[in-house]
Design an enzyme around this catalytic site. Structure first.
Site, short mmCIF file in Angstrom:
data_model
loop_
_atom_site.label_atom_id
_atom_site.label_comp_id
_atom_site.label_asym_id
_atom_site.label_seq_id
_atom_site.Cartn_x
_atom_site.Cartn_y
_atom_site.Cartn_z
CD GLU A 1 -14.87 -14.73 50.28
OE1 GLU A 1 -15.87 -15.21 49.70
OE2 GLU A 1 -14.13 -13.86 49.77
CG ASP A 40 -1.89 -31.43 22.20
OD1 ASP A 40 -1.83 -31.63 23.42
OD2 ASP A 40 -2.70 -31.98 21.44
NE ARG A 83 -3.98 -34.17 26.08
CZ ARG A 83 -3.30 -33.65 25.07
NH1 ARG A 83 -2.39 -32.73 25.31
NH2 ARG A 83 -3.49 -34.05 23.84
N PRO A 137 -6.72 -17.57 41.78
CG PRO A 137 -8.85 -16.64 41.93
CD PRO A 137 -7.87 -17.48 42.69
C1 LIG Z 1 -10.25 -20.18 46.90
N1 LIG Z 1 -10.53 -20.51 45.51
C2 LIG Z 1 -11.18 -19.43 44.82
C3 LIG Z 1 -11.55 -19.81 43.42
N2 LIG Z 1 -10.42 -20.34 42.67
C4 LIG Z 1 -10.21 -19.93 41.39
O1 LIG Z 1 -11.03 -19.17 40.85
C5 LIG Z 1 -9.05 -20.36 40.59
N3 LIG Z 1 -8.13 -21.26 40.94
O2 LIG Z 1 -7.25 -21.36 39.94
N4 LIG Z 1 -7.60 -20.53 38.94
C6 LIG Z 1 -8.72 -19.89 39.32
N5 LIG Z 1 -9.36 -18.95 38.56
C7 LIG Z 1 -9.59 -21.34 43.38
C8 LIG Z 1 -9.32 -20.97 44.81
#
Ligand SMILES: CN1CCN(C(=O)c2nonc2N)CC1
Length: 247
Positions: A117, A170, A155, A90
């Site tokens: 985590e 697209d 794609r 994230p």
């Molecule tokens: C450790 N783990 C936490 C959760 N995660 C995500 O929420 C995520 N990954 O890519 N975009 C997202 N949003 C991936 C990594």
């Protein structure tokens, strides 16, 4: 061809997704290769430990450095070219069509899927070229985001989509949202297919589709219009849309 090396403690999550339709055919045609790597295979203790408690305390567990470093070194040593290394997180830059097109030019891509985590920071510092997020929400792991990236990037590889034109049309490919689509029946519950689509006049149909794509983008994602390469004709269509929508 793009080779995706996907590192996860749950590689079996990917089997169903990559053994279906377009992605399966792409692998069979040798356009993409997907190497599912179980991080646990690189843990050396008898419990195949890949996580541990965070220094400084706090909730949850952190993914350990050793198994992931071993996996990256092993994959890199065996790769034909130096892989581009992505961590799904994230905290990354939000994934979009432009990034998908850019990644489709790579030969080898490592995608690290985090769990718990998160990962020990030394992994991020030493092994990762870029962090990518699929959106501002928190998932249980990086596996689903990795599937999204593999799908969208694949794609964009020539030959993967049976009908190449669908790539150009697209949503987001031309920088705009897609236009409305219809198929038979011509009328359903009193709702008719727009007459223009039945004229066989391709110039008129294309104009209608471009105008409706502009309308949908203006009403739902005006921010995309800023980045889109609009023509003089587009601006004329937008003027008509503003008048029709009373904006
Ligand atoms: C450790 N783990 C936490 C959760 N995660 C995500 O929420 C995520 N990954 O890519 N975009 C997202 N949003 C991936 C990594």
């Amino acid at each position: 061809m793009v080779t995706f090396h996907i590192l996860s403690i749950f590689p079996e999550m990917f089997v169903g997704v990559f053994q279906e339709s377009i992605l399966k055919r792409a692998q069979e045609k040798g356009l993409i290769k997907i190497n599912l790597v179980n991080i646990r295979n690189y843990a050396t203790d008898k419990h195949r430990t890949t996580d541990d408690y965070p220094y400084g305390g706090g909730p949850g567990m952190i993914m350990k450095v050793e198994p992931i470093f071993r996996a990256f070194y092993d994959i890199t040593a065996k790769a034909k070219t130096k892989p581009h290394r992505i961590f799904m997180s994230p905290q990354g830059k939000t994934f979009n069509q432009k990034k998908a097109i850019e990644l489709a030019e790579k030969k080898e891509i490592i995608i690290l899927c985090g769990r718990y985590e998160g990962i020990d920071e030394r992994i991020r510092e030493e092994l990762i070229d870029e962090e990518i997020s699929i959106g501002d929400y928190v998932l249980t792991g990086g596996e689903l985001p990795a599937m999204v990236v593999v799908d969208a990037v694949s794609r964009m590889i020539p030959g993967v989509l049976g009908d190449e034109s669908s790539k150009e049309d697209d949503s987001f490919y031309c920088g705009l949202l897609g236009y409305p689509q219809y198929t038979r029946p011509r009328e359903f519950q009193g709702k008719k297919v727009p007459d223009v689509l039945l004229t066989g006049n391709h110039a008129l149909i294309e104009r209608w589709r471009r105008k409706e794509a502009l309308r949908r983008t203006l009403l739902r994602r005006p921010d995309l219009l800023v980045e889109a390469d609009l023509t003089e004709e587009d601006y004329k269509l937008l003027e008509e849309i503003y008048n029709e929508e009373g904006i």
